[in-house]
Design a protein around this motif. Structure first.
Motif, PDB file in Angstrom:
ATOM      1  N   UNK A 108     -24.571  38.385   2.197  1.00  0.00           N
ATOM      2  CA  UNK A 108     -24.134  37.626   3.376  1.00  0.00           C
ATOM      3  C   UNK A 108     -24.130  38.516   4.618  1.00  0.00           C
ATOM      4  N   UNK A 109     -23.787  39.794   4.473  1.00  0.00           N
ATOM      5  CA  UNK A 109     -23.836  40.717   5.605  1.00  0.00           C
ATOM      6  C   UNK A 109     -25.262  40.876   6.101  1.00  0.00           C
ATOM      7  N   UNK A 110     -26.196  41.068   5.186  1.00  0.00           N
ATOM      8  CA  UNK A 110     -27.609  41.223   5.562  1.00  0.00           C
ATOM      9  C   UNK A 110     -28.094  39.985   6.302  1.00  0.00           C
ATOM     10  N   UNK A 111     -27.705  38.820   5.833  1.00  0.00           N
ATOM     11  CA  UNK A 111     -28.116  37.570   6.483  1.00  0.00           C
ATOM     12  C   UNK A 111     -27.466  37.428   7.857  1.00  0.00           C
ATOM     13  N   UNK A 112     -26.194  37.837   7.972  1.00  0.00           N
ATOM     14  CA  UNK A 112     -25.510  37.753   9.264  1.00  0.00           C
ATOM     15  C   UNK A 112     -26.169  38.675  10.291  1.00  0.00           C
ATOM     16  N   UNK A 113     -26.565  39.884   9.877  1.00  0.00           N
ATOM     17  CA  UNK A 113     -27.242  40.804  10.795  1.00  0.00           C
ATOM     18  C   UNK A 113     -28.605  40.240  11.194  1.00  0.00           C
ATOM     19  N   UNK A 114     -29.300  39.634  10.240  1.00  0.00           N
ATOM     20  CA  UNK A 114     -30.573  38.995  10.559  1.00  0.00           C
ATOM     21  C   UNK A 114     -30.369  37.861  11.565  1.00  0.00           C
ATOM     22  N   UNK A 115     -29.267  37.116  11.422  1.00  0.00           N
ATOM     23  CA  UNK A 115     -28.957  36.057  12.378  1.00  0.00           C
ATOM     24  C   UNK A 115     -28.713  36.608  13.771  1.00  0.00           C
ATOM     25  N   UNK A 116     -28.078  37.788  13.855  1.00  0.00           N
ATOM     26  CA  UNK A 116     -27.869  38.419  15.160  1.00  0.00           C
ATOM     27  C   UNK A 116     -29.198  38.837  15.788  1.00  0.00           C
ATOM     28  N   UNK A 117     -30.120  39.359  14.974  1.00  0.00           N
ATOM     29  CA  UNK A 117     -31.442  39.716  15.497  1.00  0.00           C
ATOM     30  C   UNK A 117     -32.179  38.474  16.002  1.00  0.00           C
ATOM     31  N   UNK A 118     -32.051  37.379  15.267  1.00  0.00           N
ATOM     32  CA  UNK A 118     -32.662  36.113  15.691  1.00  0.00           C
ATOM     33  C   UNK A 118     -32.085  35.679  17.033  1.00  0.00           C
ATOM     34  N   UNK A 119     -30.773  35.832  17.183  1.00  0.00           N
ATOM     35  CA  UNK A 119     -30.110  35.427  18.432  1.00  0.00           C
ATOM     36  C   UNK A 119     -30.649  36.234  19.613  1.00  0.00           C
TER      37      UNK A 119
END
Length: 498
Positions: free
Chosen positions: A388-399
């Motif tokens: 979930x942390x890896x996915x959250x960081x990926x979401x920040x990069x997407x943002x």
């Protein structure tokens, strides 16, 4: 003079046998023999229901494992421990937050602006220790102790100091964030992640569990770092690649269980044999009779050896599988190796209730085995935190690239993630729900029920003791600047000049 016959005549033999069979003679003799063999009978009766399984794995690879000092992370960690200046209670309270106050805050949660002169001096005093610790994190291999020397009495000071060193590295990373040195801050966070992977590699359950706790702590700081709007999309993508690589250093659960098994058996054998004059208490086994005869009558330590072998045999069947891949029926029964069942006509398994009864009757195993289930749960939680942390960081990069978070997690593939991580508890994609403060990525966790991703984590008590919620994950918070003011640059140099 008449010759004496070499053997008694048959009538004399019958006379002696008749004498022995007389009740006045036979009963005392029988009772005497019964008294002599009764300890063996009692011991055999105690052991009758405990399957005598063989060694659950081949121990030779672990027992012969060696890592050269210049390749072993713990060589540097031990040196760092010698150089380390422990924090005062005041510094710890400022780092974590003082939970004895109505409004607990801390530098790791709120930012570097809460630091005072004592915290700054703490980092200055530990420059050399942190430098040496970081060298250790750059190694690929770790061996805290030779496995054949490991037992319950070994000194774990280096691992507990490792936890505080990692905390100090996170504190330094917070300061670097405040100075806008975000790339360098990431390198220290990364070192903390790698250190958490080393802690417990080729080590026991306690050491591996400590590594999981270190990761849990660092993951919170790393999530905050990724939320900082000054962290670029390229740096976030770089962090994602590093995290995926570093996570491969994580020890397999089967290796940890094997080391723990060897440590338990080694400890019991040493305590039973009285090696170096140590008692059972020296090996953290309490309330064991000191009288060898009492231990013999109780079937010990063989009674506990059999239970331990059976427990670890069953643990090793599925511990490396994800929770949704494990056979749920194994929660209610213990399988017995076919080699045992074929030779003794024993049943193929015994119920968990029967195993618990036997465990309760043991003198040793009941003190060494109960922590195994909690360990497996902790490792499962660690895995879902990582996903979930890896996915959250990926979401920040997407943002950073699009000005908004993805509508669905599939939008993160392949530019940010190679594939969308699945939930280890149900085998389905991680849950993803949009909320006003930012979308939440989470696991259904152990109850296998989607609780909406609300109240993902709560804190209670000093030092961030985590109370696990119904769902588990991270919220992709909209990037916002926190008060991360710093007074002047402070960087631990990586060069070797001293």
């Amino acid at each position: 003079m008449p010759e004496i016959p070499a053997t008694l005549p048959p009538e004399n033999k019958r006379s002696r046998l008749a004498t022995l069979l007389r009740p006045k003679v036979a009963i005392p003799v029988f009772l005497l023999v019964l008294l002599l063999i009764s300890p063996m009978i009692i011991r055999g009766w105690r052991l009758r229901d405990v399957p005598n399984v063989p060694e659950p794995f081949d121990p030779k690879p672990l027992l012969s494992l060696e890592i050269p000092d210049d390749e072993n992370a713990y060589t540097h960690y031990r040196e760092a421990m010698e150089l380390f200046h422990s924090p005062t209670d005041h510094v710890l309270n400022l780092i974590h937050g003082d939970f004895e106050t109505p409004d607990p805050r801390g530098i790791l949660r709120e930012g570097w602006h809460l630091a005072d002169d004592e915290v700054r001096q703490f980092l200055i005093d530990n420059q050399l220790a942190l430098k040496e610790w970081k060298k250790g994190t750059q190694q690929q291999q770790a061996l805290p102790f030779p496995v054949n020397e490991n037992d319950f009495s070994v000194d774990l000071d280096v691992d507990f100091t490792l936890s505080t060193l990692t905390l100090s590295a996170s504190l330094l990373a917070r300061k670097l964030e405040a100075e806008d040195n975000l790339s360098e801050a990431w390198e220290w966070y990364r070192a903390a992640i790698r250190s958490s992977r080393h802690c417990g590699t080729n080590g026991s359950l306690i050491e591996r569990g400590l590594g999981a706790s270190i990761f849990s702590e660092v993951s919170e700081q790393l999530d905050d770092w990724a939320t900082n709007p000054r962290v670029s999309d390229e740096l976030l993508k770089h962090a994602i690649r590093n995290l995926q690589t570093d996570w491969k250093l994580t020890a397999k659960s089967s290796t940890v269980f094997q080391v723990e098994y060897l440590m338990q058996m080694n400890s019991i054998e040493k305590a039973h044999s009285g090696v170096d004059g140590k008692s059972w208490e020296d090996y953290y086994v309490r309330n064991v009779p000191s009288n060898p005869f009492e231990m013999y009558l109780a079937g010990e330590p063989e009674f506990s050896f059999r239970l331990i072998r059976l427990e670890f045999y069953n643990r090793l069947l599925s511990c490396d599988l994800l929770p949704f891949e494990r056979d749920p029926s194994l929660e209610d029964r213990y399988l017995i190796p076919t080699s045992v069942t074929a030779a003794t006509a024993k049943p193929l398994s015994i119920s968990s209730a029967e195993f618990e009864r036997l465990l309760y009757d043991s003198l040793i195993a009941k003190q060494t085995l109960p922590g195994l289930t909690q360990f497996q749960t902790k490792i499962d939680i660690e895995e879902i935190r990582f996903r979930t942390l890896l996915t959250a960081i990926a979401g920040q990069a997407f943002y950073r690239d699009h000005g908004h978070f993805p509508e669905i997690l599939d939008e993160l593939v392949p530019d940010y993630l190679d594939e969308a991580p699945i939930d280890i508890y149900d085998g389905k994609p991680l849950k993803y729900v949009h909320q006003p403060e930012g979308p939440v990525v989470y696991s259904v966790f152990e109850n296998l029920r989607d609780d909406g991703g609300t109240d993902l984590k709560s804190r209670k008590g000093k030092y961030y003791t985590t109370i696990e919620p119904d769902d588990l994950g991270f919220q992709m918070r909209i990037p916002g600047i926190k008060p991360l003011r710093a007074d002047k640059p402070f960087i631990v140099e990586d060069d070797d000049s001293e």
